[in-house]
Motif scaffolding. Structure first.
Motif, short mmCIF file in Angstrom:
data_model
loop_
_atom_site.label_atom_id
_atom_site.label_comp_id
_atom_site.label_asym_id
_atom_site.label_seq_id
_atom_site.Cartn_x
_atom_site.Cartn_y
_atom_site.Cartn_z
N ARG A 41 0.92 -0.86 -0.02
CA ARG A 41 -0.06 -0.49 -0.29
C ARG A 41 0.79 1.11 0.14
O ARG A 41 0.64 2.49 -0.73
CB ARG A 41 -1.36 -0.17 1.20
N ARG A 42 1.90 1.10 0.29
CA ARG A 42 2.78 2.02 0.83
C ARG A 42 3.76 2.84 -0.87
O ARG A 42 4.00 3.81 -0.99
CB ARG A 42 4.04 1.73 1.63
N GLY A 43 3.76 1.25 -1.65
CA GLY A 43 4.38 1.68 -3.00
C GLY A 43 3.11 2.42 -3.49
O GLY A 43 3.50 2.82 -4.64
N GLU A 44 2.15 1.50 -3.41
CA GLU A 44 0.94 2.92 -4.41
C GLU A 44 0.54 3.82 -4.43
O GLU A 44 1.08 5.02 -5.24
CB GLU A 44 -0.45 2.17 -3.94
N ILE A 45 1.06 4.31 -3.00
CA ILE A 45 1.05 5.91 -2.08
C ILE A 45 2.36 6.97 -2.89
O ILE A 45 1.55 7.54 -3.55
CB ILE A 45 0.91 5.97 -1.03
N ILE A 46 2.78 5.61 -2.71
CA ILE A 46 4.60 6.60 -3.37
C ILE A 46 4.17 6.92 -4.82
O ILE A 46 4.57 8.02 -5.41
CB ILE A 46 5.42 5.36 -3.33
N ALA A 47 4.07 5.70 -5.39
CA ALA A 47 3.99 5.45 -7.13
C ALA A 47 3.26 6.81 -7.18
O ALA A 47 2.99 7.87 -8.37
CB ALA A 47 3.21 4.57 -7.55
N GLU A 48 1.46 7.06 -6.58
CA GLU A 48 0.83 8.56 -7.37
C GLU A 48 1.04 9.53 -6.43
O GLU A 48 1.10 10.63 -7.50
CB GLU A 48 -0.63 8.13 -6.64
N GLY A 49 1.61 9.87 -5.92
CA GLY A 49 3.12 10.75 -5.55
C GLY A 49 3.65 11.83 -5.66
O GLY A 49 3.75 12.35 -6.92
N GLU A 50 4.41 10.55 -6.43
CA GLU A 50 5.45 10.72 -7.58
C GLU A 50 4.66 11.24 -9.04
O GLU A 50 4.63 12.00 -9.96
CB GLU A 50 5.96 9.58 -7.94
N SER A 51 3.92 10.84 -9.34
CA SER A 51 2.73 11.08 -10.37
C SER A 51 2.18 12.04 -10.56
O SER A 51 1.99 13.57 -11.14
CB SER A 51 1.85 9.97 -10.53
N LEU A 52 1.58 13.31 -9.52
CA LEU A 52 1.64 13.95 -8.45
C LEU A 52 2.87 14.89 -8.77
O LEU A 52 2.12 16.25 -9.27
CB LEU A 52 0.36 14.05 -7.89
N LEU A 53 3.58 14.40 -8.48
CA LEU A 53 4.81 15.43 -8.40
C LEU A 53 5.46 16.16 -10.14
O LEU A 53 5.69 17.02 -10.70
CB LEU A 53 6.25 14.99 -7.95
N ALA A 54 4.86 14.57 -10.78
CA ALA A 54 5.90 14.93 -12.03
C ALA A 54 4.59 15.64 -12.56
O ALA A 54 4.73 16.95 -13.23
CB ALA A 54 5.82 13.42 -12.78
N ALA A 55 3.53 15.49 -12.42
CA ALA A 55 2.41 16.12 -13.53
C ALA A 55 2.55 17.95 -13.21
O ALA A 55 1.89 19.11 -13.84
CB ALA A 55 1.22 15.69 -13.04
N MET A 56 2.68 18.03 -11.84
CA MET A 56 1.94 19.51 -10.85
C MET A 56 3.33 20.50 -10.20
O MET A 56 3.38 21.74 -10.22
CB MET A 56 1.14 19.34 -9.80
N THR A 57 4.22 19.37 -10.83
CA THR A 57 5.30 20.80 -10.29
C THR A 57 6.96 20.01 -11.17
O THR A 57 8.01 20.62 -10.95
CB THR A 57 6.44 20.42 -8.73
N GLY A 58 6.59 19.15 -11.74
CA GLY A 58 7.58 19.43 -12.87
C GLY A 58 7.62 19.39 -14.30
O GLY A 58 6.67 20.94 -14.65
N GLU A 59 8.33 18.71 -14.62
CA GLU A 59 8.34 19.99 -16.56
C GLU A 59 6.94 19.75 -17.44
O GLU A 59 7.04 20.97 -18.01
CB GLU A 59 9.25 18.98 -17.15
N GLY A 60 6.13 18.71 -16.91
CA GLY A 60 4.93 18.93 -17.09
C GLY A 60 3.71 19.71 -16.25
O GLY A 60 2.53 19.74 -17.28
N ALA A 61 4.20 20.42 -15.65
CA ALA A 61 3.19 21.16 -15.48
C ALA A 61 2.16 22.06 -16.10
O ALA A 61 1.81 22.30 -15.93
CB ALA A 61 3.48 22.04 -14.08
N ASP A 62 3.26 22.35 -16.75
CA ASP A 62 3.01 23.95 -18.02
C ASP A 62 1.93 23.15 -19.00
O ASP A 62 1.31 24.14 -20.09
CB ASP A 62 3.89 25.53 -18.04
N GLY A 63 2.03 21.84 -19.45
CA GLY A 63 1.73 21.43 -20.47
C GLY A 63 2.77 21.28 -21.18
O GLY A 63 2.79 20.49 -22.50
#
Length: 384
Positions: free
Chosen positions: A343-365
Motif C-alpha cells: 500500500r505504501r508503494g501505491e501511495i508513493i507511485a501516486e505521489g510521484e505522478s502528482l509531483l511530475a504533473a504538478m511541479t515538474g516539467e509537465g506542469a505547464d503542459g
C-alpha cells in the motif's frame, strides 16, 4: 430524517464506492476540465491552487495549463456560491447557481443588520455595482467607497452586504496557475460580457431547483435531503425531492436515513478497488454531505483541521487515511494508521505522478508529462 418505509440498504462501503465513482475518484476520467467542473457543480476554491489539484486527482492527463486557460478565457470564474464560500464554476453555472443560493446570502446580510442601520440596501447595490463595473476593485476599495455614503455604518457589515447582495467574481490573474494577483472584484455580468445580464433580457435565469437536485445526485449521490442542504447551504429542499421521488431510486443507509439517487447512476460493487488519491484542502468530497461517514471514519473527525487551517487529505481504499503537504518538490505524507509495504508503494507511485504533473516539467503542459519532473515522497509528520 429516518425513513418510515423499508428501502434497499446501502452500507458505508457501498455509499463510499458510489460517491467516489460520481466524483471521478475511482478511476481518472477521460473528460475535459470544463466538463468535469460542470459535472461536479463547481470546485471549492478558497485558495488558488486547490481546484487544480482537485482536477488532477480526477482527470486523465490533466495539466494546470488547461484550467488556467479556462480562467483567462473567462469560461470559468471564481465566486461566492454554496455555503458562502468561493467556488470555481463554469460561466453558465456562475450565472445560474449564484441566484439559487441568494436567499442564503440574504440571511447572511440580515445577521449583520445591526451594523447596517440607516443603510438603504437597494441603494448600496446600485452604488457598489456601478463602482466595481467601472473597473475591478478590491474589497477594501469597495468598503471605503461605501463608507463615504454611510460613514456611521460598520465597515465589515458594508463589506458583507456588497459581497452577498452582488454576484461578484474574482478577476484574473487571480486564480491562474503560476501567476499571482490581489483579489479584485467585478460583477459576473460585467466580466462575462453582453447578453449575460438578466436585467437586460439576456435570457439567463436560475434553473428550477429540481434540476439542481438531479445534478447534485449525479455528482454526490446517493444522498439525503439533509446532505444536499449541507452542500448548498440552503434549507427547505424536501419539497423538490418529493416532486422528483417518482423518478428516483430510493435507498436507506444503515441508520434508516432515506437516500435518493438517479436510477441509472453508477453504484459500483462495494469491493471495487479504490486507488490512493491526494486531495487538496477544502475538497468538496469531504464537505458536501451532512453525514460524512461514507469517506470519514467517526474517530477521525476533526483530524483534517487545526484551528482555521485545513490540511490536504489522502484517501486510501476510498476513505480518509492521512494528510499530505507539498513543499517545493517534496511531498510529505502523514498516515493516521499503518499501511502495508504494498500500500505504501501505491501511495508513493501516486505521489510521484502528482509531483511530475504538478511541479515538474509537465506542469505547464509543455513537457513530457508524468515522469518528466523530479521530486520525492516521504512519510512523516506534516506539523508539530
Amino acid at each position: 430524517m429516518a425513513s418510515r418505509t423499508t428501502h434497499p440498504v446501502l452500507d458505508t462501503r457501498s455509499l463510499n464506492r458510489a460517491t467516489l465513482a460520481r466524483q471521478l475518484l475511482l478511476s481518472r476520467a477521460e473528460m475535459s476540465a470544463r466538463a468535469a467542473i460542470e459535472h461536479l457543480l463547481g470546485l471549492q476554491a478558497q485558495n488558488v491552487k486547490p481546484p487544480y489539484f482537485q482536477l488532477y486527482a480526477r482527470l486523465a492527463g490533466f495539466r494546470p495549463a488547461e484550467l488556467a486557460a479556462l480562467m483567462e478565457s473567462r469560461q470559468t470564474v471564481r465566486m461566492v456560491t454554496m455555503r458562502s464560500t468561493i467556488h470555481t464554476h463554469t460561466a453558465q453555472d456562475a450565472l445560474t447557481l449564484r441566484p439559487l443560493v441568494q436567499s442564503a446570502r440574504d440571511r447572511e446580510v440580515n445577521y449583520f443588520r445591526k451594523g447596517l442601520v440607516g443603510v438603504d440596501l437597494d441603494r448600496l447595490d446600485t452604488s457598489a455595482r456601478a463602482f466595481v463595473e467601472a473597473e475591478p476593485r478590491t474589497m477594501g476599495e469597495i468598503r471605503e467607497e461605501l463608507l463615504k455614503q454611510w460613514p456611521d455604518a460598520d465597515p465589515q457589515s458594508l463589506s458583507v452586504a456588497a459581497r452577498c447582495r452582488l454576484p461578484l467574481v474574482q478577476v484574473t490573474p487571480r486564480g491562474v496557475w503560476g501567476r499571482s494577483g490581489q483579489v479584485r472584484l467585478t460583477t459576473v455580468e460585467k466580466w462575462l460580457g453582453p447578453g449575460t445580464d438578466p436585467r437586460e433580457g439576456g435570457g439567463h435565469r436560475p434553473p428550477a431547483v429540481d434540476e439542481v437536485v438531479l445534478r447534485y445526485l449525479g455528482a454526490f449521490g446517493p444522498a439525503s435531503v439533509k446532505d444536499m442542504q449541507t452542500w448548498a447551504g440552503l434549507t427547505r429542499l424536501r419539497e423538490a425531492f418529493e416532486r422528483l421521488r417518482p423518478g428516483l431510486a430510493v435507498f436507506q443507509d444503515e441508520n434508516g436515513v432515506e437516500l435518493f439517487d438517479l436510477p441509472d447512476a453508477l453504484r459500483p460493487d462495494a469491493d471495487v478497488p479504490a486507488p490512493p488519491r491526494f486531495l487538496p484542502e477544502f475538497d468538496n468530497l469531504l464537505l458536501s454531505h451532512a453525514d460524512r461517514t461514507r469517506v470519514l471514519a467517526p474517530e477521525l473527525k476533526g483530524r483534517t483541521w487545526r484551528g482555521s487551517q485545513a490540511y490536504c487529505t489522502l484517501l486510501l481504499d476510498g476513505f480518509l487515511a492521512g494528510l499530505w503537504k507539498l513543499e517545493g518538490a517534496t511531498l510529505t505524507v502523514e498516515l493516521f494508521g499503518t499501511a502495508s509495504k504494498a500500500r505504501r508503494g501505491e501511495i508513493i507511485a501516486e505521489g510521484e505522478s502528482l509531483l511530475a504533473a504538478m511541479t515538474g516539467e509537465g506542469a505547464d503542459g509543455s513537457g513530457s508529462g508524468p515522469g518528466s519532473g523530479s521530486g520525492s515522497v516521504r512519510f512523516g509528520p506534516i506539523h508539530g
